[in-house]
Structure formats: structure tokens, C-alpha cells
Write an enzyme that holds these catalytic residues in place. Structure first.
Site, PDB file in Angstrom:
ATOM      1  N   GLU A  17      82.296 -23.122 -98.706  1.00  0.00           N
ATOM      2  CA  GLU A  17      82.875 -23.132 -97.440  1.00  0.00           C
ATOM      3  C   GLU A  17      82.261 -21.582 -97.241  1.00  0.00           C
ATOM      4  O   GLU A  17      81.799 -21.161 -95.400  1.00  0.00           O
ATOM      5  CB  GLU A  17      84.135 -22.445 -97.819  1.00  0.00           C
ATOM      6  N   LYS A  19      78.827 -20.338 -97.337  1.00  0.00           N
ATOM      7  CA  LYS A  19      77.714 -20.772 -96.589  1.00  0.00           C
ATOM      8  C   LYS A  19      78.218 -21.500 -94.819  1.00  0.00           C
ATOM      9  O   LYS A  19      76.882 -20.492 -94.345  1.00  0.00           O
ATOM     10  CB  LYS A  19      76.911 -21.917 -97.645  1.00  0.00           C
ATOM     11  N   LYS A 120      64.963 -12.655-108.977  1.00  0.00           N
ATOM     12  CA  LYS A 120      65.673 -13.376-110.102  1.00  0.00           C
ATOM     13  C   LYS A 120      66.633 -11.866-110.645  1.00  0.00           C
ATOM     14  O   LYS A 120      66.043 -11.113-111.238  1.00  0.00           O
ATOM     15  CB  LYS A 120      64.962 -14.312-110.815  1.00  0.00           C
ATOM     16  N   GLY A 448      55.149 -26.477 -99.710  1.00  0.00           N
ATOM     17  CA  GLY A 448      54.988 -28.438 -99.668  1.00  0.00           C
ATOM     18  C   GLY A 448      55.877 -28.979 -98.413  1.00  0.00           C
ATOM     19  O   GLY A 448      55.677 -29.735 -98.405  1.00  0.00           O
ATOM     20  N   ASP A 615      55.228 -27.526-109.018  1.00  0.00           N
ATOM     21  CA  ASP A 615      55.621 -26.005-108.681  1.00  0.00           C
ATOM     22  C   ASP A 615      56.008 -25.565-110.034  1.00  0.00           C
ATOM     23  O   ASP A 615      56.774 -26.458-111.088  1.00  0.00           O
ATOM     24  CB  ASP A 615      56.194 -26.073-108.363  1.00  0.00           C
ATOM     25  N   CYS A 659      57.312 -17.860-107.473  1.00  0.00           N
ATOM     26  CA  CYS A 659      58.235 -16.948-106.252  1.00  0.00           C
ATOM     27  C   CYS A 659      59.084 -16.126-107.235  1.00  0.00           C
ATOM     28  O   CYS A 659      60.181 -16.642-107.917  1.00  0.00           O
ATOM     29  CB  CYS A 659      58.538 -18.022-105.060  1.00  0.00           C
ATOM     30  N   GLU A 681      54.504 -15.804-104.416  1.00  0.00           N
ATOM     31  CA  GLU A 681      55.458 -14.656-103.182  1.00  0.00           C
ATOM     32  C   GLU A 681      55.039 -13.417-103.319  1.00  0.00           C
ATOM     33  O   GLU A 681      54.708 -12.908-103.843  1.00  0.00           O
ATOM     34  CB  GLU A 681      56.885 -15.032-103.367  1.00  0.00           C
ATOM     35  N   HIS A 711      61.981 -17.218 -96.464  1.00  0.00           N
ATOM     36  CA  HIS A 711      63.423 -16.543 -96.342  1.00  0.00           C
ATOM     37  C   HIS A 711      63.864 -16.217 -95.719  1.00  0.00           C
ATOM     38  O   HIS A 711      64.921 -15.409 -95.470  1.00  0.00           O
ATOM     39  CB  HIS A 711      64.067 -16.479 -97.629  1.00  0.00           C
ATOM     40  N   CYS A 743      57.056 -19.948 -99.760  1.00  0.00           N
ATOM     41  CA  CYS A 743      57.417 -20.487-100.419  1.00  0.00           C
ATOM     42  C   CYS A 743      57.691 -22.030 -99.584  1.00  0.00           C
ATOM     43  O   CYS A 743      57.106 -22.001 -98.124  1.00  0.00           O
ATOM     44  CB  CYS A 743      58.436 -20.177-100.728  1.00  0.00           C
TER      45      CYS A 743
END
Length: 770
Positions: A17, A19, A120, A448, A615, A659, A681, A711, A743
Site C-alpha cells: 500500500e 509503495k 546496501k 539490461g 549480473d 551496483c 554504479e 534510480h 543500472c
């Protein structure tokens, strides 16, 4: 009584919801009030779910519209200078527009600012927005989100413990944006803001505050170690009557045990999944004033807890400290697992036998409560019944024929070192590949995927529902693929891709075609911002029954004389971005996947696809947090990639992509993967990540540093990309450089994609002319 403690809860909603609400707001299709209302409903639902499950210590301030680290950056006023032009142009309600500009960039009303860097979170697939610090950095309290959400829960009759990322970890996960200082030296400026936060929470009546310091379970230098005690003394003084909880996760305390147990706190949380044996040393050091929160239920994977094993650990702690000083908890925040197993109803994709081995966030709350009751000793009939069911599920999983395939185990055990080596060295391969493809200097390509529009997603959904036939679906995908090939030709891109329109996700797509996998309908997990993934579940031995990608790659190649890349996901990334079986070493599972990918590589090569990208964006992510454990992981992770990619001809060019990772301390291992071309990246860091490839260790093979951030919706100019390429050329020889986005383009819209790629190709041509 043993109290129950939860560290954090998923926040995107059981059916994504948040998102949908975020993306509608960004597209100006809904109001800020509608977005705030969706967020409020998610928070209320989460708190009530935890209260109904019998959780005593329920978190607040674990909700976020985009990222909890970005929330803290806004809270402490660490807003980079480039966003100051927005301060008078944004919505003041939660500063949402400023907040989203920091996350996604901003390009309107004559203002053009880039997003903050993203990477990350420790060794997870969750991405956080990297704090940016300058030498003269100042901090000030600029948001009271922590207080507002505590009061919001209180108005519902639910007492919560606000969650704060600790000040030391916050500084350590950030970056210095100029030379000449150490970001940890900003601690004295930052702590007063935390003191304000705690003071406000104390005034509001908060009883507990959770301070996450995962770096306490990492390798720390002496300087940082010495900061923990005085920092927490200041926090404890500001907290007044609040009981502070220091939370560690994803690793054992090890050499930091003495620091952690002697902090001036009420409770210390330990991850007993990742650091399962740390009770053996910690318990003898715990002072009489300290309570332990036992992270006994796995917070990052979806397998049912084995109650019998967990109760042994809880008993060990209770025998040492007593029931009143022991809490039962998940090992980490439940952010990393899906919402609710009860939302899964498709037995074709998730067989009932496999489903019986699983627990999602809601079920993990029940496990925490069950374990507290079972350890207490006074067990009611319903809990006793669940205990017996738990034992039966564990036995079923140990013995199920669904899991074990002898032929797969034999092939995996027979892998040799020769299976992990290319026939020739890179220089010879490069000459053969140049003779084959005759590419120009600064060759251009993409990573890709191309935009997956609403139409593309609808075709896939309609096929699953039976609203269209397989033939109709294939025709639509073929047309979209051809259109994308023609566009790339028109843009004059050198190495093309087919666009991946048939793929739902770069891991789920392959999992659906591999044996040993199961899938969820609603097992969504947040990756970053509004990006959610549905990690497939590896429950058994993995192998490849048939071709997975040959059809669409071959079709695309038939449409053009330019080379088309075959697109695969690598074995380590398939492992990392799945929920992985925990009944055998992760290395064994990775080798099984590597052999399956090798079979597909050879099938593509046989079909005439001579450039193949495998990848591996997650290979750095899987690196153990403690240095002592890293070499073993890197050895088998790199070897698995090489097994998947080595048994090909010299003129077959192997690419890989990574990335949102830091490469400095693993660059020699990245080179050991021996991919002919690596794309990475680098645009958000303004090519600074490329320094790892050009320092004392000179990366030997070809490199494609990303020249624009996919992004973010902003379209960078040609001059911006030329500038980045010149920076790249300054540190990496021109003959090694490729030109590409950061990416895949799956999440972008077509207009911005076309505009950005046109500028990218123009930038490459300018560099060729130079």
C-alpha cells in the site's frame, strides 16, 4: 515473567500500500493528505497486530516513507547544502518534498539537484541513503517524527518504544564529502541532538527507547571503541527515567562484549541467529543491572523457528540471569521478511508442504510469544498444541523427498578448479573479442532491462489470470522487444539488449524456471524506497530443467546485426536475493545455482549469443561483516561465478554488473572473477567509487562506470555525462572504458529513458573525438 520484544516491523503494507501511495504522490495523482492517511493506517495496523500477538515491547519510529536513515538525517538536520534551495519551496507537512528530493533528486521549477548516494545496509539487500558530512557540519533538531509517532500510538492506547539509529553507527555509515577530517569526530556535535530527542521522549512519558548500534557487532578500531561508554553516559543522563535498550544484530559481539555489557543501559539485545554461540561468553560478563534481549527468532529468513533448539538457548540464559532479566525477541527488525503467510493461497507456486515450514513477520511474532510461554513453564493447551505442530514441521523438513536430489549433489561435489578457469588470459580474449565485434572506443551499452510500462505488467498479470492466451502474450512481448531493438539502433548504441519484458524480477524470473524453488503471491520485501521485491524461496537442491532465456535473446539477435547481450543473473545474487535454505552451507547452494547458470550460458553461446552478462550486484553484499570471515566467503563466491562463466570460447565476451556497493576492500577478488567487462554504479558518487579500480591495485579488465543515476527521475545533461567520463578517464585508461547507465532501466519511464540514453551516446562520441 519473560517479556517479549520486537525490534521493527515491515512498513510497506501487506499488499504494498505504501509503495502505491508514494508513487501516486510522486506522479501528482494524489494529495499529500492521501499519502499521510495511507501511512497512518499502516502504522496503526502494525501496532495493533503486535499488541494482539502479545508483544510487550512494541517499536515506534520504525515506519518510514522511504528509508529510516534518511529519516534520521532529516531529524538531526544533516541536510546537504545543495537542497537548501528547496527549503522554501516544499511542503512543510513532514517536509515530504524536501525528503523525497534528497532520496530521488529534484528537477523542476528551475532547480536541478541530484539525489543522495545510496548503498546496501550492512550485508542485506535493503538500501539506505548515505549521510553526507562536511568538516564544519552542524546538527540541529529539525523533525519530531520520533515524538509524533510515539504520541500517535499512545492515542490508540498502545505504549511503544521509539527506535533510534545510534549516533556512532549513524556517523560510521555516512561519508565525508571533503578531505581533512574524520566523520566520527562530529560525535560531540551530534550527541546534543540525541539528548534533545531523549528529553522530549522522557517528557512525553516514554518508558523504553531502543538505540540501534549494529556497529557494536563489527570490527572497530580503538578510537571508536573508546567512544561508546561516554556517549551512552550522556544519552542515559538525558533519558532520565527512560530505560535504554542497546540493540545489536547481524553478528556476534565477540571482542566488543566487554564494551556492550558495561554500557549504562537497561537492556542489551543480542542476535542469537547470526551469533548463536555468544551466550557462552556473554552470560558470565553480564552485570546484575543488565537485562538481555535474546534474538532467537530469525529476523531475516522465513523458516519456522525450531522451538526445541531455541528453548535450550533461552534456558541457558534464564538459568544464569533469571526470568525477570530475559526477553524473547526476533534476531533483528522484521523489515527484512514479508508481512503475513496467511496471505499465501497458491499451492502451485507454494506447495502446502513447503508452506508448513515457513513463518513471515506476523507468524514470527507468534513464535516469539510461544517461546516466552514455553520457557516460562506454565504452558496452556493451545501453546502445547502449537509446540507439537512445530516439532512435526521440523521433522517433515528434515526428511522430505522434495528437498534432496542425489544427482545434483554428485555434480556439485565433482566441481574442479579447471571448471573455474577461462581457457586464455584476458589480453588474448580481448583481442579475439575485438576481432569478433569491432567495437569503437568507449563502447555504449545498457545494463539490461528497459521500462516495464503498465501495459507490460498488465500483459503478465492477464496471462496469469487467463485473460489472454500464451500466444497473445508472446506476440505482445515480441513487438515490445522489436521496438526496443529499433530504438537502440536509432540511438546508435553499440551493444544492445532485448529489454527483459518477459521478466518480472531478475531473481524471481530465474527461480521460476529452476527446480528447488517455491514462490509467494504477496511475499513483498522493501529493497529501497518504493521498490519492493518478492524473494523466491530455495527449499531444495537446485538444477535447471530447461532453457531459461535462449528464446527471447535469440529472437532479439535475429532482428539486428549489432550484438545483443544475453542477460543472466549470477549465482551469488540469486542466492543473496532469495530466502535461502538453512539446512546446508550457503556455498553448496551457490555452486548448485552456478552449474545451472553455466548450462544456460552454454545454451546461449550455442544459439549464437556471444556477449553474455551475468549480473552479480549482490556479491559485495554477501561479504561477512567481520574481516576474519571474509576470505572464505570471497573464495567460494568468486569461484562460483567463475564456474558459471568460464566454460566458453575466447571470443565469447562475459560481462558482469554490480551496483550500490563499496569495492575498495574486495577489489582484488572482484578482479579474480575475471569477467571481460564489469559495469558498476558510480554516478551518485561522482565517479569516486571508481577509485577502487584505479588505486595501488590496477583493475586489469574492462570497466563500464555508470554515467547516470537510474534510480532518480531526473534526466542528466550530455555535458554532465561528459564530465563524469572525463573523471573516469583520468583514473582508468581510455581503452578499458565502456559507457552505460548505473543500472537497469526497468523502473523508469520511456521519455526520460530515451532522452538520457541519447545524451549518453552523444557523450561517448565526444570522448571518442577527444
Amino acid at each position: 515473567m519473560l517479556l517479549t520484544n520486537n525490534l521493527g516491523y515491515p512498513r510497506v503494507g501487506a499488499f504494498r500500500e505504501l509503495k502505491k501511495a508514494n508513487e501516486a504522490y510522486w506522479a501528482k495523482k494524489s494529495s499529500v493528505e492521501e499519502l499521510l492517511d495511507t501511512a497512518k493506517k499502516i502504522r496503526e495496523g502494525n501496532w495493533k497486530t503486535q499488541k494482539d500477538a502479545g508483544i510487550d515491547l512494541i517499536p515506534s519510529n520504525d515506519f518510514s516513507f522511504y528509508d529510516q536513515v534518511l529519516d534520521l538525517t532529516l531529524t538531526v538536520g544533516a541536510i546537504p547544502a545543495r537542497y537548501h534551495s528547496l527549503l522554501n519551496k516544499v511542503d512543510n507537512n513532514y517536509s515530504l518534498d524536501l525528503y523525497f528530493a534528497m532520496a530521488r533528486g529534484f528537477q523542476q521549477e528551475g532547480i536541478d539537484v541530484t539525489a543522495m548516494e545510496m548503498t546496501k545496509w550492512l550485508d542485506t539487500n535493503y538500501h539506505y541513503m548515505v549521510p553526507e558530512f562536511t568538516k564544519d557540519q552542524e546538527f540541529k533538531l529539525t523533525s519530531e517524527k520520533f515524538l509524533n509517532e510515539y504520541n500517535e500510538a499512545k492515542s490508540l492506547g498502545i505504549e511503544t518504544k521509539p527506535v533510534l539509529l545510534g549516533p556512532i553507527t549513524y556517523l560510521l555509515i555516512g561519508k565525508e564529502k571533503e578531505a581533512g577530517f574524520d566523520r566520527i569526530d562530529l560525535l560531540d556535535k551530534l550527541v546534543p541532538v540525541y539528548e534533545q530527542i531523549l528529553s522530549k521522549l522522557a517528557e512525553a512519558g516514554a518508558q523504553y527507547v531502543q538505540i540501534d548500534e549494529p556497529f557494536l557487532a563489527l570490527d572497530l578500531d580503538a578510537k571508536v571503541k573508546a567512544l561508546y561508554q561516554p556517549t551512552f553516559e550522556k544519552l542515559a543522563a538525558a533519558a532520565k527515567n527512560i530505560k535504554l535498550i542497546a540493540t545489536t544484530y547481524f553478528e556476534a559481539l565477540k571482542d566488543n562484549e566487554d564494551i556492550a555489557v558495561n554500557l549504562p543501559i537497561h537492556a542489551l539485545h543480542l542476535d542469537l541467529v547470526r551469533g548463536e554461540n555468544q551466550l557462552d561468553t556473554v552470560l558470565a560478563k553480564v552485570p546484575a543491572s543488565l537485562t538481555l534481549s535474546l534474538g532467537i527468532v530469525e529476523g531475516r529468513n522465513i523458516w519456522k523457528n525450531d522451538y526445541e533448539k531455541s528453548l535450550v538457548k533461552i534456558k541457558q540464559a534464564v538459568d544464569a540471569l533469571g526470568k525477570d532479566r530475559i526477553w524473547v525477541a526476533p534476531s533483528s527488525s522484521l523489515l527484512h521478511v514479508p508481512f503475513d503467510l496467511d496471505n499465501e493461497h497458491n499451492e502451485q507456486s507454494l506447495p502446502a508442504e513447503v508452506k508448513n515450514w515457513l513463518a513471515f513477520a506476523k507468524q514470527k511474532l507468534a513464535e516469539v510469544k510461544d517461546l516466552a510461554i514455553l520457557a516460562e513453564g506454565e504452558v496452556d493447551a493451545e501453546t502445547a498444541k502449537r509446540f507439537e505442530a512445530n516439532k512435526a514441521a521440523a521433522e517433515s523438513r528434515r526428511t522430505s523427498p522434495l528437498i534432496h536430489k542425489p544427482e545434483v549433489k554428485t555434480r556439485t561435489s565433482n566441481i574442479t578448479d579447471d571448471d573455474a578457469k577461462r581457457t586464455s588470459v584476458f589480453a588474448d580474449r580481448k583481442a579475439a573479442q575485438q576481432a569478433k565485434f569491432n567495437l569503437p572506443a568507449f563502447p555504449t551499452t545498457t545494463i539490461g532491462s528497459f521500462p516495464q510500462t503498465k501495459d507490460v505488467r498488465k500483459w503478465r498479470a492477464d496471462l496469469k489470470k487467463g485473460a489472454i492466451t500464451q500466444e497473445e502474450y508472446d506476440k505482445a512481448i515480441a513487438e515490445e522487444t522489436e521496438n526496443t531493438i529499433r530504438l537502440q539502433e536509432q540511438l546508435d548504441i553499440d551493444v544492445l539488449v532485448h529489454g527483459e519484458f518477459e521478466r518480472n524480477d531478475m531473481v524471481e524470473y530465474f527461480g521460476e524456471q529452476l527446480a528447488g524453488y517455491a514462490f509467494t503471491q504477496n511475499g513483498w520485501v522493501q529493497s529501497y524506497g518504493s521498490r519492493c521485491v518478492k524473494p523466491p524461496i530455495i527449499y531444495g537442491d537446485v538444477y535447471r530443467p530447461q532453457d531459461m532465456t535462449v528464446r527471447w535473446s535469440s529472437y532479439a539477435q535475429s532482428l539486428t546485426n549489432r550484438p545483443v547481450k544475453g542477460m543472466l543473473t549470477g549465482p551469488v545474487t540469486i542466492l543473496q536475493w532469495s530466502f535461502v535454505r538453512n539446512d546446508q552451507p550457503r556455498s553448496t547452494t551457490t555452486y548448485q545455482i552456478a552449474l545451472a547458470i553455466l548450462d544456460e550460458v552454454q545454451a546461449l553461446e550455442k544459439a549464437g549469443i556471444k556477449i553474455i552478462q551475468i549480473d552479480e550486484p549482490a556479491i559485495r553484499e554477501g561479504l561477512p561483516l567481520r574481516k576474519a570471515d571474509q576470505k572464505d566467503y570471497l573464495n567460494w563466491a568468486v569461484r562460483a561465478f567463475r564456474v558459471s562463466s568460464s566454460n566458453v570460447e575466447d571470443d565469447t565476451q562475459i560481462h558482469t554488473h554490480m551496483c550500490y556497493s563499496e569495492f575498495n576492500n574486495v577489489i582484488e577478488d572482484i578482479a579474480a572473477m575475471d569477467a571481460d567487462v564489469i559495469t558498476i554504479e558510480t554516478s551518485r558518487s561522482q565517479m569516486k567509487l571508481l577509485n577502487a579500480f584505479a588505486g595501488d591495485f590496477k583493475y586489469p579488465n574492462d570497466i563500464g562506470p555508470g554515467v547516470y543515476d537510474i534510480h532518480s527521475p531526473r534526466v542528466p545533461s550530455k555535458d554532465e555525462m561528459v564530465d563524469l567520463l572525463r573523471k573516469a578517464k583520468a583514473v582508468v585508461p581510455a581503452e578499458q572504458l565502456w559507457v552505460n547507465p548505473d543500472c537497469g532501466l526497468k523502473t523508469r519511464a520511456w521519455p526520460e529513458t530515451k532522452a538520457a540514453l541519447e545524451s549518453m551516446v552523444d557523450a561517448a562520441k565526444i570522448l571518442r573525438a577527444e
